[in-house]
Design an enzyme around this catalytic site. Structure first.
Site, mmCIF file in Angstrom:
data_model
loop_
_atom_site.group_PDB
_atom_site.id
_atom_site.type_symbol
_atom_site.label_atom_id
_atom_site.label_comp_id
_atom_site.label_asym_id
_atom_site.label_seq_id
_atom_site.Cartn_x
_atom_site.Cartn_y
_atom_site.Cartn_z
ATOM 1 N N ASP B 92 -18.276 11.309 18.671
ATOM 2 C CA ASP B 92 -18.518 10.112 17.881
ATOM 3 C C ASP B 92 -18.013 8.909 18.670
ATOM 4 O O ASP B 92 -17.479 9.040 19.769
ATOM 5 C CB ASP B 92 -17.876 10.239 16.490
ATOM 6 C CG ASP B 92 -16.370 10.378 16.543
ATOM 7 O OD1 ASP B 92 -15.767 10.158 17.611
ATOM 8 O OD2 ASP B 92 -15.779 10.716 15.492
ATOM 9 N N ASP B 266 -22.425 17.391 10.897
ATOM 10 C CA ASP B 266 -21.060 17.756 11.292
ATOM 11 C C ASP B 266 -20.157 17.502 10.096
ATOM 12 O O ASP B 266 -20.420 16.607 9.288
ATOM 13 C CB ASP B 266 -20.535 16.901 12.453
ATOM 14 C CG ASP B 266 -20.064 15.541 11.971
ATOM 15 O OD1 ASP B 266 -20.920 14.666 11.700
ATOM 16 O OD2 ASP B 266 -18.839 15.349 11.796
ATOM 17 N N CYS B 304 -20.719 39.723 4.029
ATOM 18 C CA CYS B 304 -20.409 38.898 5.203
ATOM 19 C C CYS B 304 -19.904 39.782 6.337
ATOM 20 O O CYS B 304 -19.164 40.732 6.119
ATOM 21 C CB CYS B 304 -19.363 37.847 4.834
ATOM 22 S SG CYS B 304 -18.847 36.809 6.230
ATOM 23 N N CYS B 306 -18.187 38.566 9.085
ATOM 24 C CA CYS B 306 -17.126 37.917 9.870
ATOM 25 C C CYS B 306 -15.892 38.812 9.902
ATOM 26 O O CYS B 306 -15.730 39.699 9.060
ATOM 27 C CB CYS B 306 -16.795 36.547 9.305
ATOM 28 S SG CYS B 306 -15.571 36.572 7.974
ATOM 29 N N CYS B 309 -13.904 39.230 6.622
ATOM 30 C CA CYS B 309 -14.535 40.076 5.602
ATOM 31 C C CYS B 309 -14.642 41.530 6.039
ATOM 32 O O CYS B 309 -14.608 42.434 5.208
ATOM 33 C CB CYS B 309 -15.914 39.520 5.246
ATOM 34 S SG CYS B 309 -15.809 37.948 4.356
ATOM 35 N N HIS B 335 -14.106 32.636 8.711
ATOM 36 C CA HIS B 335 -15.075 32.952 7.661
ATOM 37 C C HIS B 335 -15.924 31.736 7.304
ATOM 38 O O HIS B 335 -17.154 31.823 7.207
ATOM 39 C CB HIS B 335 -14.396 33.477 6.399
ATOM 40 C CG HIS B 335 -15.361 33.565 5.256
ATOM 41 N ND1 HIS B 335 -16.170 34.664 5.057
ATOM 42 C CD2 HIS B 335 -15.712 32.657 4.306
ATOM 43 C CE1 HIS B 335 -16.978 34.430 4.025
ATOM 44 N NE2 HIS B 335 -16.708 33.221 3.546
#
Lengths: 375, 375
Positions: B92, B266, B304, B306, B309, B335
């Site tokens: 930015d 974002d 999930c 990830c 999980c 996660h």
């Protein structure tokens, strides 16, 4: 099922290398056990602790009984499943930390009552309760409940404390019972008094354990005094069982301990230091918050293969430490644990090759050459 | 060398999917960019951010110019090398955060002077200085320096602010110069006023950019008002360039943004929420600190994949969150970022298949059935 056993492979002077076999996997000795106090080695995923070379973790009975509680962990399938670490876990008895962390404790022959440092709730640990908690956690190596005699202690105080610990050792062994695949270790006390260490060792051997710890050291007596005790204390313990020096230590403590016949160590130092920016390297300790690292493109240690050294500069680690970013703790803890495990592996190889004295000389020479900042 | 370019592959209604090509790798759109404020996505190693599916990160000019400084990062080889992320980075301009974080700022046609929130030191950002900083960082996608008009703003205040931002856009473009492989994006302002959004879009198109952001939203106006603006604002921007909605947002903001023709987002929300225990799932938000998770052996989301999980229970995550363990932030950030990237992948696939409306209905239906705790 594999039973708990210890194979001693090589000795070199008093230094020993071997393997502790357990149903959850082998532990190569001399072994360093990272500390996973509250069901996590702080700032590390367990698979990454394993990647550093750790074969076994230590869990803290005192912390886990208070939060989330041993019964809760048991209901959730045990500590291994709870924290996602399938390899061996050794748990301490809670004795040491109840003395150092809790409030309003009251000790008697029966055990210790205390108030939780978390919520003030009242609890009791006895030898029998400590065995129950460690069983609920599913610990592979259970430690006897004992009193870690403070230092310095007058001879009569130390003796009284040691003898109570020996009575507690018998109660612990009785309460532990017969649990195939699991082990219970006795803990030698006796402060810095050789005759008391001898009496304690004899008492423990008469009871009989799968392993023996040297307790009551690393409590402020200093390295010189500790080594004086280690010059004789481990020799009093059975040669065919693992010997564990509790709560030790700095890298040179480990080397000195192995030289004196110790097989296992645990300490929060590498993980805690990772969070406070104290970095262990072959050349000594580097303090990452020092401004001289601000523009330094070099890794912490050019010969280290850990992720922190492979992919990040000292300048980056200095930056994220100053900015209080979590990645600073993650990377520097990883590095320190990696360094500790490399040190243990180096000692194991040297003992197997019969070159431990050379290894030890090189270890000290590298540190003497290096840019050491005292810890 | 690959140049910066955008290939639009499919549209489904206003929703679009495509690829932004850069010398550092492709960015699949619609894309969600995790925020790496101080040269780290908090509590994550960069290889793990990549493993969640992120093609690009966002870096904050304001934070990095103050600590460790753009010049220092340039001397160390640029931001990618510094933070160990070889893929694209968007930075930015510093404009938004200088307004929200610094003290004693003074704005003029020239730019902004302010005191650092870290050490009180005095700094200036102008469009030219912002371009210089972003060049020193080595950013792949550079944002124009602008003023993010606060909400609500009276029409004349918004217009004055937008017109200054458009003059700054010209100065930014001029200062950016010609940098093959790097891109500069313009930022549309104009608050909630359609004619001002139109004027801003025309001004930006006349200057010419490689991409266009919709700025000045997600600043407190609420989702309904934001969607009203997004019903027309993106359409004013060139269809053959990426459109980026800055600082957005919650999962349903992303779905609503994509529906209205946005390609890039974002937000700190998934990473910040990971640290505060707010878990994003298909069924809505789960607050891990709630005592009802204490004994729950289930993962956060059974479907999930990830690491949080796959290997941990809600009970464990509740425990480590309450114990303020770093692993709580590590696992729950992972996660949330994984969930966000899965959501983007689902939208890309649906747009390619021409089933975006169905995807959107399913997304809302799953949340309506679920055990949602409002954020």
């Amino acid at each position: 099922m594999t039973q708990f056993s210890f194979d001693l492979h090589n000795t070199d002077g008093k230094a020993r290398t071997g393997i502790i076999h357990t149903p959850r996997g082998d532990i190569r000795t001399p072994a360093f056990m990272p500390v996973g106090t509250a069901a996590t080695v702080k700032a590390m995923l367990p698979e990454n602790v394993r990647a550093t070379g750790a074969d076994i973790l230590l869990g803290n009975t005192y912390h886990l009984m208070l939060r989330p509680s041993a019964e809760r962990i048991a209901n959730l399938g045990g500590l291994h499943k709870f924290m996602n670490w399938e390899r061996p876990i050794l748990t301490d008895s809670g004795g040491f930390q109840v003395m150092s962390l809790s409030d309003l404790r009251k000790m008697s022959e029966q055990g210790v009552t205390f108030k939780s440092h978390i919520d003030g709730s009242l609890h009791e640990i006895t030898p029998e309760r400590s065995m129950e908690i460690q069983r609920l956690l599913g610990s592979d190596i259970v430690m006897c409940f004992d009193e870690c005699t403070p230092h310095p202690a007058p001879e009569d105080v130390a003796q009284k404390s040691m003898r109570m610990s020996m009575r507690w050792a018998q109660r612990s062994r009785d309460a532990f019972g017969d649990r195939p695949g699991h082990a219970i270790f006795g803990i030698q006390q006796g402060s810095v008094f050789k005759d008391q260490r001898e009496e304690s060792a004899e008492a423990l051997k008469a009871i009989g354990f799968e392993g023996y710890a040297v307790g009551g050291l690393a409590v402020g007596e200093g390295q010189e005094t500790m080594f004086q005790v280690l010059d004789y204390a481990p020799d009093m313990l059975p040669a065919d069982k693992p010997r564990y020096l509790m709560g030790v230590g700095k890298p040179d403590d480990l080397v000195g301990g192995v030289k004196r016949g110790i097989d296992m160590f645990d300490c929060v130092l590498p993980s805690r230091s990772g969070r406070t920016g104290q970095i262990f390297t072959r050349h000594g300790v580097l303090n990452i918050k020092n401004a001289r690292h601000k523009d330094d493109p070099r890794p912490l240690d050019e010969s280290c293969t850990c992720p922190a050294c492979r992919s990040y500069s000292r300048a980056y680690l200095h930056h994220v430490f100053k900015a209080q970013e979590i990645i600073a703790s993650m990377l520097m803890t990883w590095h320190n644990l990696h360094y500790y495990q490399e040190l243990m592996a180096g000692m194991r190889d040297a003992i197997a090759a019969g070159t431990f004295d050379h290894f030890k000389s090189q270890f000290h020479a590298q540190r003497a050459q290096g840019d050491i900042e005292p810890l």
